[in-house]
Write a protein that holds these residues in place. Structure first.
Motif, PDB file in Angstrom:
ATOM      1  N   VAL A  27      41.085  35.197  48.245  1.00 12.09           N
ATOM      2  CA  VAL A  27      40.289  34.228  47.915  1.00 12.09           C
ATOM      3  C   VAL A  27      40.522  32.942  48.702  1.00 12.09           C
ATOM      4  N   ILE A  28      42.096  32.760  49.354  1.00 15.67           N
ATOM      5  CA  ILE A  28      42.214  31.737  50.329  1.00 15.67           C
ATOM      6  C   ILE A  28      41.264  31.819  51.368  1.00 15.67           C
ATOM      7  N   ALA A  29      40.966  33.077  51.985  1.00 18.50           N
ATOM      8  CA  ALA A  29      39.970  32.886  53.057  1.00 18.50           C
ATOM      9  C   ALA A  29      38.497  32.395  52.569  1.00 18.50           C
ATOM     10  N   ARG A  30      38.266  32.868  51.564  1.00 21.89           N
ATOM     11  CA  ARG A  30      37.098  32.386  50.954  1.00 21.89           C
ATOM     12  C   ARG A  30      36.898  30.794  50.912  1.00 21.89           C
ATOM     13  N   MET A  31      38.103  30.204  50.287  1.00 18.78           N
ATOM     14  CA  MET A  31      37.963  28.887  50.164  1.00 18.78           C
ATOM     15  C   MET A  31      38.098  27.935  51.543  1.00 18.78           C
ATOM     16  N   GLN A  32      38.850  28.596  52.403  1.00 17.06           N
ATOM     17  CA  GLN A  32      38.602  28.249  53.829  1.00 17.06           C
ATOM     18  C   GLN A  32      37.064  28.251  54.234  1.00 17.06           C
ATOM     19  N   GLY A  33      36.204  28.684  53.885  1.00 16.34           N
ATOM     20  CA  GLY A  33      35.085  29.028  54.462  1.00 16.34           C
ATOM     21  C   GLY A  33      34.723  30.135  54.923  1.00 16.34           C
ATOM     22  N   LYS A  34      35.463  31.232  54.892  1.00 16.81           N
ATOM     23  CA  LYS A  34      35.363  32.390  55.856  1.00 16.81           C
ATOM     24  C   LYS A  34      34.410  33.402  54.853  1.00 16.81           C
ATOM     25  N   PRO A  35      33.728  34.004  55.357  1.00 20.28           N
ATOM     26  CA  PRO A  35      32.541  34.719  54.686  1.00 20.28           C
ATOM     27  C   PRO A  35      33.135  36.144  54.023  1.00 20.28           C
ATOM     28  N   VAL A  36      34.034  36.020  53.355  1.00 26.29           N
ATOM     29  CA  VAL A  36      34.498  37.253  52.833  1.00 26.29           C
ATOM     30  C   VAL A  36      33.935  37.423  51.331  1.00 26.29           C
ATOM     31  N   VAL A  37      33.826  38.865  50.921  1.00 28.46           N
ATOM     32  CA  VAL A  37      33.342  38.997  49.696  1.00 28.46           C
ATOM     33  C   VAL A  37      34.303  40.044  48.746  1.00 28.46           C
ATOM     34  N   ALA A  38      34.557  39.909  47.604  1.00 25.06           N
ATOM     35  CA  ALA A  38      35.411  40.754  46.854  1.00 25.06           C
ATOM     36  C   ALA A  38      34.369  41.781  46.191  1.00 25.06           C
ATOM     37  N   LEU A  39      34.751  42.942  46.361  1.00 20.44           N
ATOM     38  CA  LEU A  39      33.638  44.036  45.584  1.00 20.44           C
ATOM     39  C   LEU A  39      34.243  44.518  44.651  1.00 20.44           C
ATOM     40  N   ALA A  40      35.655  44.800  44.462  1.00 18.80           N
ATOM     41  CA  ALA A  40      36.231  45.588  43.115  1.00 18.80           C
ATOM     42  C   ALA A  40      37.853  45.242  43.347  1.00 18.80           C
ATOM     43  N   ALA A  41      38.417  44.854  42.328  1.00 22.22           N
ATOM     44  CA  ALA A  41      39.806  44.611  42.261  1.00 22.22           C
ATOM     45  C   ALA A  41      40.460  46.298  41.418  1.00 22.22           C
TER      46      ALA A  41
ATOM     47  N   GLU B  70      51.414  36.924  50.628  1.00 26.05           N
ATOM     48  CA  GLU B  70      51.996  38.100  50.028  1.00 26.05           C
ATOM     49  C   GLU B  70      52.834  38.006  48.827  1.00 26.05           C
ATOM     50  N   SER B  71      53.647  36.947  48.900  1.00 30.27           N
ATOM     51  CA  SER B  71      54.670  36.588  47.985  1.00 30.27           C
ATOM     52  C   SER B  71      54.100  35.585  47.037  1.00 30.27           C
ATOM     53  N   ALA B  72      52.798  35.216  46.859  1.00 26.39           N
ATOM     54  CA  ALA B  72      52.648  34.200  46.137  1.00 26.39           C
ATOM     55  C   ALA B  72      52.832  34.214  44.676  1.00 26.39           C
ATOM     56  N   GLU B  73      52.813  35.428  44.149  1.00 28.07           N
ATOM     57  CA  GLU B  73      53.308  35.628  42.737  1.00 28.07           C
ATOM     58  C   GLU B  73      54.687  35.149  42.467  1.00 28.07           C
ATOM     59  N   LEU B  74      55.601  35.380  43.321  1.00 28.43           N
ATOM     60  CA  LEU B  74      56.843  35.189  43.132  1.00 28.43           C
ATOM     61  C   LEU B  74      57.205  33.673  43.411  1.00 28.43           C
ATOM     62  N   ARG B  75      56.604  32.990  44.245  1.00 23.80           N
ATOM     63  CA  ARG B  75      56.594  31.658  44.576  1.00 23.80           C
ATOM     64  C   ARG B  75      56.032  30.696  43.441  1.00 23.80           C
TER      65      ARG B  75
ATOM     66  N   SER C 240      45.810  28.530  41.486  1.00 23.87           N
ATOM     67  CA  SER C 240      47.329  28.661  41.927  1.00 23.87           C
ATOM     68  C   SER C 240      47.624  28.473  43.027  1.00 23.87           C
ATOM     69  N   TYR C 241      46.909  29.005  44.256  1.00 20.91           N
ATOM     70  CA  TYR C 241      46.931  28.808  45.533  1.00 20.91           C
ATOM     71  C   TYR C 241      46.726  27.347  45.911  1.00 20.91           C
ATOM     72  N   VAL C 242      46.206  26.625  45.250  1.00 20.18           N
ATOM     73  CA  VAL C 242      45.976  25.302  45.480  1.00 20.18           C
ATOM     74  C   VAL C 242      47.149  24.594  45.186  1.00 20.18           C
ATOM     75  N   GLU C 243      47.830  24.960  43.892  1.00 20.82           N
ATOM     76  CA  GLU C 243      48.942  24.638  43.390  1.00 20.82           C
ATOM     77  C   GLU C 243      50.078  24.785  44.280  1.00 20.82           C
TER      78      GLU C 243
ATOM     79  N   ALA D   1      46.185  26.606  49.816  1.00 17.23           N
ATOM     80  CA  ALA D   1      44.769  26.561  49.994  1.00 17.23           C
ATOM     81  C   ALA D   1      44.447  25.006  49.469  1.00 17.23           C
ATOM     82  N   ARG D   2      43.225  24.715  50.089  1.00 18.92           N
ATOM     83  CA  ARG D   2      42.847  23.171  49.564  1.00 18.92           C
ATOM     84  C   ARG D   2      41.467  23.402  49.110  1.00 18.92           C
ATOM     85  N   GLY D   3      40.884  22.256  48.621  1.00 13.03           N
ATOM     86  CA  GLY D   3      39.711  21.958  48.070  1.00 13.03           C
ATOM     87  C   GLY D   3      39.780  22.323  46.490  1.00 13.03           C
ATOM     88  N   SER D   4      38.375  22.446  46.003  1.00 11.06           N
ATOM     89  CA  SER D   4      38.030  22.549  44.761  1.00 11.06           C
ATOM     90  C   SER D   4      38.104  23.968  43.997  1.00 11.06           C
TER      91      SER D   4
END
Length: 560
Positions: free
Chosen positions: A106-120, A155-160, A312-315, A319-322
């Protein structure tokens, strides 16, 4: 509902109208018989996050059981690892058509990169800290000053994020990159090892080394993991391929989870011979707990949860932005294959004119239905808001803003379960304001209420985020202290006693407080723990007030 056909006298149609109708139906038939975009024969490439292991079992089984082939696809699976391309980078560079990423996608998406999540695939992340059982580390706060391994973000975002939420700055830790060797934990080269619940614990169990996990989920941090992704160009140009690949992959995952032993044997034989069958079985069972196929549909993604992850990534400053995620989540073929829809509608437009009156009727009914659905959703939201307000009123003391007895009992039972499961210390402090009746008698109940509120806020400001402060009744208060032993709790009680006595509430009024401290013992109920604390509180009152007393369990009687 079908509309009955009523026979009418034949009437010749104008020549142009008849031709238009035949043309429209002909185009419609052609669209249905010859799809606008046949599945391409080119080989599709899937980039994994790491080396071959059960973590990617669904894709192996989709390939080996022929699910991709049945969908008209030829697929090549590329392993990841230290020397392999980063999945998101390889996807954006056009080197692969699909990739497995963590929630950092999702960080790449918030940076304007054209990625799409298909399934978690994983509904929860396996990322944890692993500490030795004899380390004295039970909670994130205990990591202060310790040597801690930490993967690079995201990769360590949850721990941070867990550290951030628990008020622990990274500057207070001795952070080092991961060695990917759990021997460093065993040999004392690090105090906390950044690992996966599905990997390193197996090796530690094999070596009979006791360990403990610090899991972000227990502190309210829960991210998706192993997200199947593509880029917008692939979805736009080949929507049928994307849908076919996604569904075949999920079918492979369902097969792998329903047939774990068969999948383990195949992965060991064809993909990961260096991993033992026992390790692959362990990994399979642990990952199944994170995928949760019995509770959640495979691949499910909640837009609201993705928004929380993005925030959470913005926090964290990653990542930046809305955090606008419009277009980030794959909505399925009905929402993405617009070109086929337009072609069919264009070819059949003239024929649909004959059914215009029926269409208008349905449009009217649809509008009414939408209004009714909107009204129902508004009513449901109002009901949820009302329930939340009632829950807040039931769990919050109106005078002090502290927890009520009911709320404390709910949390205390959970903390006792956690202490039992992980062998954690847990303490309870029972205290009340000395001679509070005198304050009410001499200055009035309104002044007494101000004293209660002032003392409550003064105490609350000194506690940890994990501590729970409750107004038990009248001038009595309870502090529940998870991850704290009797010595720690006694130090805190003495600090609070001095604070209350040293600072007058008003210019005319000063108060003191008496404290009883007790530590939970295995097998002890909440009621028994409170009785111990209340017993020593009464002893503090008897011995002159403005003091603390700690409960010491009676020594076992010697057998005669």
């Amino acid at each position: 509902m079908s509309v009955p056909f009523v026979s009418q006298p034949a009437r010749p149609l104008p020549h142009l109208t008849r031709c238009s109708l035949w043309l429209g139906f002909g185009l419609l038939l052609a669209q249905l018989l010859w799809p606008a975009e046949p599945l391409a024969a080119d080989k599709l490439r899937l980039q994994l996050r790491w080396l071959h292991q059960f973590q990617f079992a669904g894709y192996y089984m989709a390939l080996e059981k022929g699910f991709y082939r049945q969908a008209g696809l030829e697929v090549e699976i590329l392993p990841g690892g230290p020397q392999a391309a980063k999945p998101i980078a390889a996807l954006l560079d056009g080197e692969v058509d699909f990739a497995i990423a963590n929630s950092g996608l999702v960080i790449a998406r918030m940076q304007g990169k054209p990625v799409v999540a298909l399934a978690a695939i994983m509904q929860s992340s396996p990322v944890v800290w692993i500490v030795r059982a004899d380390s004295g580390i039970y909670a994130p706060q205990d990591l202060a000053g310790k040597r801690v391994m930490l993967l690079d973000p995201p990769e360590s975002a949850e721990l941070r994020l867990t550290l951030l939420r628990e008020g622990l700055d990274l500057d207070r830790l001795q952070v080092s990159p991961p060695s990917f060797d759990p021997l460093d934990l065993v040999d004392g080269h690090t105090d906390a090892y950044n690992g996966y619940t599905s990997n390193e614990p197996f090796w530690l169990q094999q070596q009979q080394i006791p360990y403990r996990l610090i899991n972000p989920r227990e502190y309210g941090v829960n991210f998706y993991n192993d997200v199947l992704a593509t880029r917008e160009a692939v979805l736009r140009d080949r929507p049928q391929q994307v849908e076919a690949f996604t569904q075949a992959s999920l079918r492979g995952w369902q097969y792998a989870l329903d047939n774990i032993e068969e999948s383990v044997q195949l992965i060991h034989r064809r993909y990961a011979p260096e991993k033992s069958l026992e390790h692959l079985r362990f990994e399979a069972q642990e990952l199944k707990k994170l995928i949760m196929p019995e509770l959640v549909q495979l691949g499910h993604m909640n837009p609201g949860r993705w928004q929380t992850i993005a925030n959470s990534y913005v926090e964290l400053g990653m990542a930046r932005g809305s955090g606008d995620l419009d277009g980030f989540l794959y909505l399925g073929p009905a929402q993405t294959d617009h070109r086929l829809l337009y072609q069919v509608l264009g070819g059949a437009a003239l024929a649909l004119l004959l059914l215009g009156s029926v269409a208008l009727r349905f449009a009217h009914l649809t509008k009414r239905l939408r209004l009714e659905i909107g009204a129902r959703r508004q009513a449901e939201q109002e009901l949820r808001d009302s329930n939340l307000q009632l829950e807040k009123l039931a769990s919050t003391d109106r005078l002090t803003g502290l927890w009520t007895r009911l709320r404390l009992e709910e949390v205390a039972h959970q903390e006792i379960k956690r202490a039992t499961r992980y062998d954690l210390p847990l303490c309870l402090i029972f205290f009340d304001i000395d001679r509070f009746k005198t304050v009410n008698d001499q200055h009035g109940h309104e002044t007494g209420d101000r004293v209660l509120s002032a003392v409550a806020q003064r105490i609350k400001a000194q506690l940890r985020e994990s501590d729970c402060l409750c107004r038990w009744g009248g001038e009595e208060f309870i502090i529940l202290m998870p991850h704290a032993d009797l010595e720690h709790a006694a130090v805190m009680a003495e600090k609070l006693r001095i604070l209350v006595a040293a600072t007058p509430v008003t210019e005319q009024i000063g108060v003191t407080a008496s404290f009883g401290v007790a530590q939970w013992r295995p097998g002890q109920s909440l009621r028994e723990l409170m009785q111990c604390a209340d017993q020593v509180l009464y002893l503090a009152k008897q011995r002159g007030r403005n003091r603390i007393e700690c409960y010491a369990p009676p020594a076992p009687q010697a057998s005669s």
